[in-house]
Design a protein around this motif. Structure first.
Motif, mmCIF file in Angstrom:
data_model
loop_
_atom_site.group_PDB
_atom_site.id
_atom_site.type_symbol
_atom_site.label_atom_id
_atom_site.label_comp_id
_atom_site.label_asym_id
_atom_site.label_seq_id
_atom_site.Cartn_x
_atom_site.Cartn_y
_atom_site.Cartn_z
ATOM 1 N N ARG A 203 -5.963 11.978 -2.097
ATOM 2 C CA ARG A 203 -5.570 10.657 -1.589
ATOM 3 C C ARG A 203 -6.580 9.582 -2.006
ATOM 4 N N LYS B 290 -3.397 0.745 -4.471
ATOM 5 C CA LYS B 290 -3.253 -0.713 -4.613
ATOM 6 C C LYS B 290 -1.865 -1.102 -5.095
ATOM 7 N N LYS C 232 -13.195 9.540 -7.074
ATOM 8 C CA LYS C 232 -13.489 9.206 -5.678
ATOM 9 C C LYS C 232 -14.995 9.041 -5.540
HETATM 10 C C1 LIG Z 1 -10.263 0.363 8.440
HETATM 11 C C2 LIG Z 1 -10.060 0.236 6.944
HETATM 12 C C3 LIG Z 1 -9.690 -0.988 6.413
HETATM 13 C C4 LIG Z 1 -9.418 -1.098 5.047
HETATM 14 N N1 LIG Z 1 -8.931 -2.285 4.553
HETATM 15 C C5 LIG Z 1 -8.479 -2.323 3.264
HETATM 16 C C6 LIG Z 1 -7.778 -3.458 2.783
HETATM 17 O O1 LIG Z 1 -7.583 -4.448 3.481
HETATM 18 N N2 LIG Z 1 -7.304 -3.400 1.520
HETATM 19 C C7 LIG Z 1 -7.472 -2.311 0.705
HETATM 20 O O2 LIG Z 1 -6.990 -2.328 -0.428
HETATM 21 N N3 LIG Z 1 -8.150 -1.233 1.139
HETATM 22 C C8 LIG Z 1 -8.644 -1.209 2.396
HETATM 23 N N4 LIG Z 1 -9.265 -0.083 2.871
HETATM 24 C C9 LIG Z 1 -9.468 1.051 1.962
HETATM 25 C C10 LIG Z 1 -10.943 1.291 1.636
HETATM 26 O O3 LIG Z 1 -11.427 0.300 0.768
HETATM 27 C C11 LIG Z 1 -11.041 2.691 1.044
HETATM 28 O O4 LIG Z 1 -10.609 3.625 1.990
HETATM 29 C C12 LIG Z 1 -12.465 3.005 0.622
HETATM 30 O O5 LIG Z 1 -12.872 2.193 -0.449
HETATM 31 C C13 LIG Z 1 -12.607 4.473 0.216
HETATM 32 O O6 LIG Z 1 -11.754 4.771 -0.865
HETATM 33 P P1 LIG Z 1 -10.554 5.814 -0.786
HETATM 34 O O7 LIG Z 1 -9.882 5.652 0.553
HETATM 35 O O8 LIG Z 1 -9.679 5.399 -1.929
HETATM 36 O O9 LIG Z 1 -11.143 7.168 -0.964
HETATM 37 C C14 LIG Z 1 -9.588 0.032 4.212
HETATM 38 C C15 LIG Z 1 -10.004 1.243 4.763
HETATM 39 C C16 LIG Z 1 -10.219 1.356 6.102
HETATM 40 C C17 LIG Z 1 -10.602 2.696 6.674
#
Ligand SMILES: Cc1cc2nc3c(=O)[nH]c(=O)nc-3n(C[C@H](O)[C@H](O)[C@H](O)COP(=O)(O)O)c2cc1C
Length: 209
Positions: A10, A14, A196
């Motif tokens: 996962r 985007k 990742k």
């Molecule tokens: C509470 C929370 C808020 C987040 N907000 C956004 C967001 O507004 N837009 C986005 O594209 N990703 C968002 N993310 C994703 C994070 O950027 C992403 O989980 C992190 O960079 C780790 O990458 P991965 O989940 O792809 O492994 C969010 C993640 C979390 C847990």
């Protein structure tokens, strides 16, 4: 453990394809979220599942997160604005019924939980509720990954807009965090082929023996 493979698979997508997630899979993700733990066990948030394109168009306004509109489903975690003694009483009554206990058997629990919240402000209730919603968010990510459904957790949205468009304030709720669900557009999502990024385990976790 299969879960580790799912979590490596996962990522926060985007760009999604137009493929829709089946209602059966959505229902399984909802059920998993409902099974999440919450402090005091009182589930102080509700889940709103939005597919209506006109509503999603409104919700996406002003946000850099195009996934709000362009994904199969949008899940909105709506946390309680405050915890009322009536809500605690109703929840405890449901526990008694579910566990075939006598009416009033869980009064000590009800009183303890009620007095705990009585010492706190509504603002503290709202923050606490949003924290519990984040546990549900984590479950949703795990459940989606197990079903090979892609997901993006998001805080980048206008909470006031969400509260207004979804009529959350009059239900004593506020949008705290959201997730889009769908299928990754591998060819057009710049993140799809990227590694990742996580800390090495020995920097992240400390074992005290
Ligand atoms: C509470 C929370 C808020 C987040 N907000 C956004 C967001 O507004 N837009 C986005 O594209 N990703 C968002 N993310 C994703 C994070 O950027 C992403 O989980 C992190 O960079 C780790 O990458 P991965 O989940 O792809 O492994 C969010 C993640 C979390 C847990």
């Amino acid at each position: 453990m299969e879960l580790i493979k799912n979590l490596q698979w996962r990522y926060a997508v985007k760009k999604y394809t137009d493929e829709l997630v089946s209602e059966d899979k959505i229902d399984q993700i909802i059920e998993a979220i409902n099974l999440s733990a919450s402090s005091c066990g009182i589930q102080p948030y509700r889940l709103i599942v939005v597919t209506n394109p006109e509503i999603r168009q409104k919700l996406a306004e002003g946000s850099f997160n195009t996934q709000i509109l362009n994904s199969s489903h949008l899940l909105v975690f709506a946390a309680f604005n405050n915890i009322t003694s009536e809500y605690i009483a109703d929840y405890v009554a449901m526990m008694e019924k579910k566990r075939a206990l006598e009416v009033g058997a869980l009064n000590p629990l009800k009183d303890a939980v009620t007095s705990f919240f009585f010492t706190q402000t509504p603002e503290q209730h709202a923050i606490w509720s949003a924290k519990q919603a984040c546990i549900g968010l984590g479950t949703a990510l795990i459940a989606a990954a197990e079903l090979k459904v892609d997901a993006t957790p998001m805080e980048g949205f206008d909470p006031e807009l969400f509260n207004n468009v979804l009529g959350l304030s009059e239900k004593n709720l506020h949008a705290s965090v959201i997730i889009s669900l769908g299928y990754r557009d591998t060819a057009n999502d710049y993140l799809a082929s990227m590694s990742k990024v996580r800390l090495p385990i020995d920097q992240f976790a400390t074992k005290i023996k």
